[in-house]
Design a protein around this motif. Structure first.
Motif, mmCIF file in Angstrom:
data_model
loop_
_atom_site.group_PDB
_atom_site.id
_atom_site.type_symbol
_atom_site.label_atom_id
_atom_site.label_comp_id
_atom_site.label_asym_id
_atom_site.label_seq_id
_atom_site.Cartn_x
_atom_site.Cartn_y
_atom_site.Cartn_z
ATOM 1 N N ILE A 267 -7.109 10.079 -2.559
ATOM 2 C CA ILE A 267 -6.793 8.650 -2.658
ATOM 3 C C ILE A 267 -5.379 8.387 -2.155
ATOM 4 O O ILE A 267 -5.134 7.429 -1.406
ATOM 5 N N GLY A 268 -4.427 9.234 -2.546
ATOM 6 C CA GLY A 268 -3.045 9.054 -2.098
ATOM 7 C C GLY A 268 -2.902 9.199 -0.599
ATOM 8 O O GLY A 268 -2.182 8.429 0.049
ATOM 9 N N TYR A 269 -3.584 10.181 -0.010
ATOM 10 C CA TYR A 269 -3.510 10.359 1.433
ATOM 11 C C TYR A 269 -4.137 9.168 2.153
ATOM 12 O O TYR A 269 -3.591 8.680 3.137
ATOM 13 N N TYR A 270 -5.267 8.687 1.645
ATOM 14 C CA TYR A 270 -5.914 7.528 2.281
ATOM 15 C C TYR A 270 -4.995 6.311 2.227
ATOM 16 O O TYR A 270 -4.841 5.599 3.236
ATOM 17 N N LEU A 271 -4.405 6.051 1.085
ATOM 18 C CA LEU A 271 -3.533 4.876 0.970
ATOM 19 C C LEU A 271 -2.288 5.017 1.839
ATOM 20 O O LEU A 271 -1.862 4.054 2.483
ATOM 21 N N ALA A 272 -1.703 6.202 1.888
ATOM 22 C CA ALA A 272 -0.516 6.405 2.724
ATOM 23 C C ALA A 272 -0.880 6.340 4.209
ATOM 24 O O ALA A 272 -0.126 5.791 5.022
ATOM 25 N N PHE A 273 -2.034 6.867 4.561
ATOM 26 C CA PHE A 273 -2.498 6.844 5.950
ATOM 27 C C PHE A 273 -2.803 5.417 6.395
ATOM 28 O O PHE A 273 -2.462 5.010 7.507
ATOM 29 N N THR A 274 -3.415 4.645 5.528
ATOM 30 C CA THR A 274 -3.768 3.261 5.852
ATOM 31 C C THR A 274 -2.537 2.368 5.871
ATOM 32 O O THR A 274 -2.477 1.422 6.659
ATOM 33 N N ALA A 275 -1.561 2.650 5.031
ATOM 34 C CA ALA A 275 -0.358 1.813 4.955
ATOM 35 C C ALA A 275 0.422 1.829 6.261
ATOM 36 O O ALA A 275 1.101 0.860 6.596
ATOM 37 N N ARG A 276 0.318 2.923 7.009
ATOM 38 C CA ARG A 276 1.031 2.986 8.290
ATOM 39 C C ARG A 276 0.369 2.117 9.354
ATOM 40 O O ARG A 276 0.998 1.750 10.329
ATOM 41 N N ARG A 277 -0.891 1.785 9.173
ATOM 42 C CA ARG A 277 -1.632 1.060 10.203
ATOM 43 C C ARG A 277 -1.809 -0.433 9.912
ATOM 44 O O ARG A 277 -2.300 -1.157 10.737
ATOM 45 N N VAL A 278 -1.431 -0.862 8.729
ATOM 46 C CA VAL A 278 -1.538 -2.281 8.389
ATOM 47 C C VAL A 278 -0.141 -2.863 8.262
ATOM 48 O O VAL A 278 0.845 -2.146 8.101
ATOM 49 N N ASP A 279 -0.078 -4.180 8.317
ATOM 50 C CA ASP A 279 1.208 -4.852 8.158
ATOM 51 C C ASP A 279 1.721 -4.667 6.736
ATOM 52 O O ASP A 279 0.956 -4.411 5.806
ATOM 53 N N ALA A 280 3.008 -4.840 6.569
ATOM 54 C CA ALA A 280 3.600 -4.743 5.231
ATOM 55 C C ALA A 280 3.068 -5.875 4.370
ATOM 56 O O ALA A 280 2.997 -7.027 4.789
ATOM 57 N N MET A 281 2.687 -5.535 3.173
ATOM 58 C CA MET A 281 2.131 -6.520 2.260
ATOM 59 C C MET A 281 3.224 -6.955 1.280
ATOM 60 O O MET A 281 4.314 -6.381 1.243
ATOM 61 N N MET B 137 0.811 -1.200 0.000
ATOM 62 C CA MET B 137 0.000 0.000 0.000
ATOM 63 C C MET B 137 0.852 1.261 0.000
ATOM 64 O O MET B 137 0.393 2.295 -0.462
ATOM 65 N N LYS B 138 2.037 1.143 0.500
ATOM 66 C CA LYS B 138 2.890 2.327 0.554
ATOM 67 C C LYS B 138 3.212 2.848 -0.843
ATOM 68 O O LYS B 138 3.187 4.052 -1.081
ATOM 69 N N ILE B 139 3.502 1.916 -1.738
ATOM 70 C CA ILE B 139 3.890 2.338 -3.078
ATOM 71 C C ILE B 139 2.711 2.974 -3.809
ATOM 72 O O ILE B 139 2.878 3.960 -4.530
ATOM 73 N N GLN B 140 1.505 2.454 -3.609
ATOM 74 C CA GLN B 140 0.347 3.061 -4.256
ATOM 75 C C GLN B 140 0.074 4.458 -3.711
ATOM 76 O O GLN B 140 -0.296 5.359 -4.457
ATOM 77 N N GLY B 141 0.247 4.631 -2.403
ATOM 78 C CA GLY B 141 0.073 5.950 -1.813
ATOM 79 C C GLY B 141 1.049 6.951 -2.391
ATOM 80 O O GLY B 141 0.682 8.082 -2.735
ATOM 81 N N ARG B 142 2.306 6.542 -2.510
ATOM 82 C CA ARG B 142 3.314 7.438 -3.093
ATOM 83 C C ARG B 142 3.007 7.751 -4.548
ATOM 84 O O ARG B 142 3.176 8.891 -5.001
ATOM 85 N N MET B 143 2.558 6.730 -5.286
ATOM 86 C CA MET B 143 2.236 6.952 -6.688
ATOM 87 C C MET B 143 1.109 7.966 -6.849
ATOM 88 O O MET B 143 1.185 8.864 -7.695
ATOM 89 N N PHE B 144 0.067 7.852 -6.049
ATOM 90 C CA PHE B 144 -1.044 8.793 -6.152
ATOM 91 C C PHE B 144 -0.643 10.186 -5.687
ATOM 92 O O PHE B 144 -1.109 11.182 -6.244
#
Length: 132
Positions: free
Chosen positions: A45-59, A1-8
């Motif tokens: 969308i980018g903020y949501y993905l980056a915000f969520t990526a910090r709270r979930v395990d690394a995928m 999810m981190k990479i998608q957040g950065r991309m957006f």
């Protein structure tokens, strides 16, 4: 999810730069507004993905050494068969046809839409698929 957040987020920075350049250069309000709205949507969308990526395990997609099969698993549940989409689509087609032909056609399409909608929502509460 981190990479998608950065991309957006990077996409939103690019869209913002294009929106500013387009607005200054063309002085055309419709396209400028559309580009600023696209910026707003991509930053959300980018903020949501980056915000969520910090709270979930690394995928697996965050690991550069991961294989495609590492993320494999159950995709979800899909209905084996259902007649409800046919009723809903027929009712929707008649409702859109009512715009061209006449509003009286909505009297026939509304019951079809309601039957299709309620049937689709509650199709696993009765009948042969009750325990799925």
């Amino acid at each position: 999810m981190k990479i998608q957040g950065r991309m957006f987020i990077w996409l939103s920075v690019f869209i913002l730069a294009v929106a500013i350049l387009y607005g200054v250069w063309s002085k055309e309000p419709a396209g400028t507004t559309a580009l600023f709205l696209a910026f707003g949507l991509s930053i959300m969308i980018g903020y949501y993905l980056a915000f969520t990526a910090r709270r979930v395990d690394a995928m697996a997609q965050d690991d550069k050494e991961a294989d495609v099969a590492d993320e494999a698993g159950e995709v979800g549940f899909f209905a084996p068969h259902s007649w409800q989409p046919l009723s809903l689509a027929t009712g929707g087609a008649l409702a859109f046809l009512a715009i061209a032909i006449g509003w009286w056609l909505l009297y026939f399409s509304a019951p079809l839409i309601l039957v299709g909608l309620f049937g689709w929502v509650f199709e696993y509460y009765r009948g042969e698929n009750q325990n799925q």
